[in-house]
Design a protein around this motif. Structure first.
Motif, short mmCIF file in Angstrom:
data_model
loop_
_atom_site.label_atom_id
_atom_site.label_comp_id
_atom_site.label_asym_id
_atom_site.label_seq_id
_atom_site.Cartn_x
_atom_site.Cartn_y
_atom_site.Cartn_z
N ALA A 24 34.70 -21.96 45.59
CA ALA A 24 33.29 -21.36 45.45
C ALA A 24 32.99 -20.24 46.50
O ALA A 24 32.33 -19.24 46.08
N GLN A 25 33.08 -20.67 47.73
CA GLN A 25 32.43 -19.89 48.72
C GLN A 25 33.54 -18.43 48.87
O GLN A 25 32.91 -17.39 48.94
N ILE A 26 34.74 -18.56 48.38
CA ILE A 26 35.67 -17.38 48.21
C ILE A 26 34.68 -16.42 47.23
O ILE A 26 34.82 -15.10 47.51
N LEU A 27 34.68 -16.93 46.11
CA LEU A 27 34.30 -16.12 44.88
C LEU A 27 32.77 -15.75 45.21
O LEU A 27 32.56 -14.46 45.14
N PHE A 28 31.87 -16.35 45.97
CA PHE A 28 30.50 -15.94 46.24
C PHE A 28 30.51 -14.93 47.45
O PHE A 28 29.72 -14.08 47.28
N GLY A 29 31.69 -14.98 48.28
CA GLY A 29 31.64 -13.93 49.55
C GLY A 29 32.28 -12.92 48.88
O GLY A 29 31.88 -11.74 49.26
N GLY A 30 33.15 -13.05 48.02
CA GLY A 30 33.79 -11.84 47.30
C GLY A 30 32.92 -10.73 46.69
O GLY A 30 33.20 -9.77 46.63
N ARG A 31 31.53 -11.21 46.40
CA ARG A 31 30.59 -10.34 45.90
C ARG A 31 30.28 -9.23 46.88
O ARG A 31 29.94 -8.14 46.51
N PHE A 32 30.20 -9.48 48.02
CA PHE A 32 29.79 -8.75 48.95
C PHE A 32 30.87 -7.80 49.25
O PHE A 32 30.50 -6.52 49.57
N LEU A 33 32.21 -7.99 49.38
CA LEU A 33 33.08 -7.14 49.14
C LEU A 33 33.28 -6.12 48.05
O LEU A 33 33.61 -4.89 48.28
N LEU A 34 32.94 -6.81 47.08
CA LEU A 34 32.82 -5.77 45.64
C LEU A 34 31.79 -4.94 45.85
O LEU A 34 31.99 -3.77 45.39
N GLN A 35 30.56 -5.30 46.36
CA GLN A 35 29.46 -4.35 46.59
C GLN A 35 29.66 -3.31 47.48
O GLN A 35 29.58 -2.13 47.19
#
Length: 105
Positions: A24-35
């Motif tokens: 969950a934390q990896i997916l949630f944090g990945g949103r910032f990398l995507l943005q």
């Protein structure tokens, strides 16, 4: 190395919940990398739709983990966040429908 002791859990089921929490934390944090990646490509600040989907998926999994851990602060934060993420997706869908109906010009 004993993973149960390392993660301070007593059963394999608890260890699976810790694994879910990390996912969950990896997916949630990945949103910032995507943005960040989309913004760099565009040369300006951009929030892609994928940001909101990663927010929903990661936030939902983190909420499940928080419920399992019975952490009221974490439950409250993730619960409110999900409302915001879902509302943004609804607004994006509404704008896309409006744009599809309105002829250019």
């Amino acid at each position: 190395m004993d993973l149960l002791a390392f993660f301070h859990v007593e059963t394999a089921a608890e260890l699976a919940w810790v694994g879910l929490g990390f996912l969950a934390q990896i997916l949630f944090g990945g949103r910032f990398l995507l943005q960040w990646w989309h913004s760099e490509k565009a040369g300006e600040s951009v929030v892609p739709v994928g940001f909101w989907w990663l927010s929903v998926v990661g936030g939902t999994l983190m909420l499940a983990y928080a419920l399992y851990r019975r952490d009221p602060v974490f439950i409250f934060g993730q619960g409110l966040g999900l409302i915001v993420y879902l509302r943004n997706l609804a607004l994006i869908r509404k704008a896309a429908r409006r744009a599809a109906v309105t002829p250019p010009g």
